[in-house]
Scaffold this active site. Structure first.
Site, PDB file in Angstrom:
ATOM      1  CE1 TYR A  56      -3.403  -2.610   0.102  1.00  0.00           C
ATOM      2  CE2 TYR A  56      -3.816  -2.116   2.403  1.00  0.00           C
ATOM      3  CZ  TYR A  56      -4.128  -2.822   1.263  1.00  0.00           C
ATOM      4  OH  TYR A  56      -5.161  -3.730   1.290  1.00  0.00           O
ATOM      5  NE  ARG A 208     -12.203  -1.968  -4.860  1.00  0.00           N
ATOM      6  CZ  ARG A 208     -12.699  -3.212  -4.855  1.00  0.00           C
ATOM      7  NH1 ARG A 208     -14.004  -3.394  -4.990  1.00  0.00           N
ATOM      8  NH2 ARG A 208     -11.919  -4.259  -4.715  1.00  0.00           N
ATOM      9  N   GLY A 209     -17.142   2.433  -1.693  1.00  0.00           N
ATOM     10  CA  GLY A 209     -17.912   3.663  -1.593  1.00  0.00           C
ATOM     11  C   GLY A 209     -19.134   3.694  -2.484  1.00  0.00           C
ATOM     12  CB  SER A 212     -20.776   4.589   1.034  1.00  0.00           C
ATOM     13  OG  SER A 212     -20.737   5.668   0.099  1.00  0.00           O
TER      14      SER A 212
END
Length: 331
Positions: A56, A208-209, A212
């Site tokens: 990352y 990944r949103g 959401s």
């Protein structure tokens, strides 16, 4: 914060975990101070499981976590670390390396960056097609025997690979994408995990949103945001997928919660052996997610959610085509 145990051999962890990837630029620029404050807020709220990877931002995420965790009781949290994905200086993808010597080398770097003497769960991020999984997990077993790792984990593999790895050393958990719009794990992988007594840590619980409740049809991904290349966020796909979110929003409003809370709670409701990872990178998003750990869903609630977002209803692959071939299961 309630606890859940990762399989029959894994650690007891918080019912929700914190995924730290977004704090290192995966979805565009992140504020370092806010990221550290979010880690602190998560720990203070009882979150103990923190997920990262050595690739990352090529060590940035581990260094960030080392700073955020400095001074905290090492026995008060668990670090889940993925390894093996190769990247170049321009972030170009370079394949996977699961050779035993590489495994130990990756671990040595992670321990140094994280400022710790052990990793709680260590897992290959993807299979190296040139190295038998038995050799890769055998190297992790050696590191467990040496005290540098506490538990073996896996990531994004199929049921057969789970069995092969588990035969070498007990697997604590499989980390895999699992959400209302990514349910391929239900067919073969999840039953295999339960047969063998292996837990599941679910990432991507909010797509990944996308599910959401905060993404809009006209929104464009920021520079550096990996979602710009995601099929589910592109063209007509995103409009179709956001219509599913609006159907889910109606269920959430009737339940008196947010869309994000409902989506997270749905994953947790699929079994006590599942721990959702929440990829919050701000205290605001974390504060919204945390109540999901206490949100109870009835059979009627689950039926309404299923009607709003049926299995297989989402359009678009969960990764760009170049990365789909590395996955043990599809969408």
């Amino acid at each position: 914060m309630r606890k859940r145990t990762l399989g029959s051999t894994g650690p007891a962890v918080s019912a929700l975990g914190l995924g730290a990837m977004g704090m290192s630029g995966a979805y565009g620029a992140a504020d370092r101070a806010e990221s550290i404050a979010t880690v602190h807020a998560a720990l203070d709220a009882g979150v103990t499981l923190i997920d990262t990877a050595d690739f990352y931002a090529m060590g940035h995420n581990e260094l960030l976590l080392a700073e955020a965790l400095r001074g905290r009781d090492r026995d008060g949290y668990q670090l889940s670390v993925k390894f093996g994905m190769l990247r170049g200086p321009g972030s170009e993808f370079g394949g996977h390396d699961g050779r035993p010597a590489a495994v130990k080398n990756f671990l040595a770097h992670s321990l140094t960056r994280l400022g710790t003497d052990h990793v709680d769960i260590y897992r290959p991020a993807r299979l190296d097609p040139d190295v038998p999984v038995e050799e890769t997990v055998g190297a992790v077993k050696e590191m467990i025997d040496a005290g540098h790792v506490r538990h073996l984990g896996l990531s994004e593999v199929d049921a057969e690979t789970v069995r092969r790895a588990h035969a070498v050393h007990p697997v604590a958990d499989l980390q895999i994408e699992y959400s209302l719009i990514s349910r391929a794990v239900e067919a073969e992988v999840l039953p295999t995990l339960r047969e063998l007594g292996i837990g599941l840590t679910a990432y991507g619980v909010l797509g990944r949103g996308l599910i959401s409740g905060h993404w809009s049809a006209g929104r464009r991904a920021a520079p550096g945001d990996s979602r710009a290349a995601s099929p589910r966020f592109s063209g007509e796909n995103v409009e179709h997928n956001l219509a599913l979110v609006e159907a889910l929003r109606r269920v959430a409003e009737a339940k008196g919660c947010t869309v994000a809370q409902l989506a997270i709670a749905w994953v947790a409701a699929q079994g006590p052996d599942i721990v959702p990872l929440v990829g919050a990178r701000t205290r605001g998003r974390l504060a919204e997610a945390l109540p999901a750990a206490e949100l109870s869903l009835s059979a009627d609630d689950l039926a309404e959610i299923e009607k709003a977002v049926p299995s297989g209803a989402a359009r678009g692959d969960r990764y760009p085509s170049a990365f789909m071939r590395d996955l043990g299961v599809g969408n």
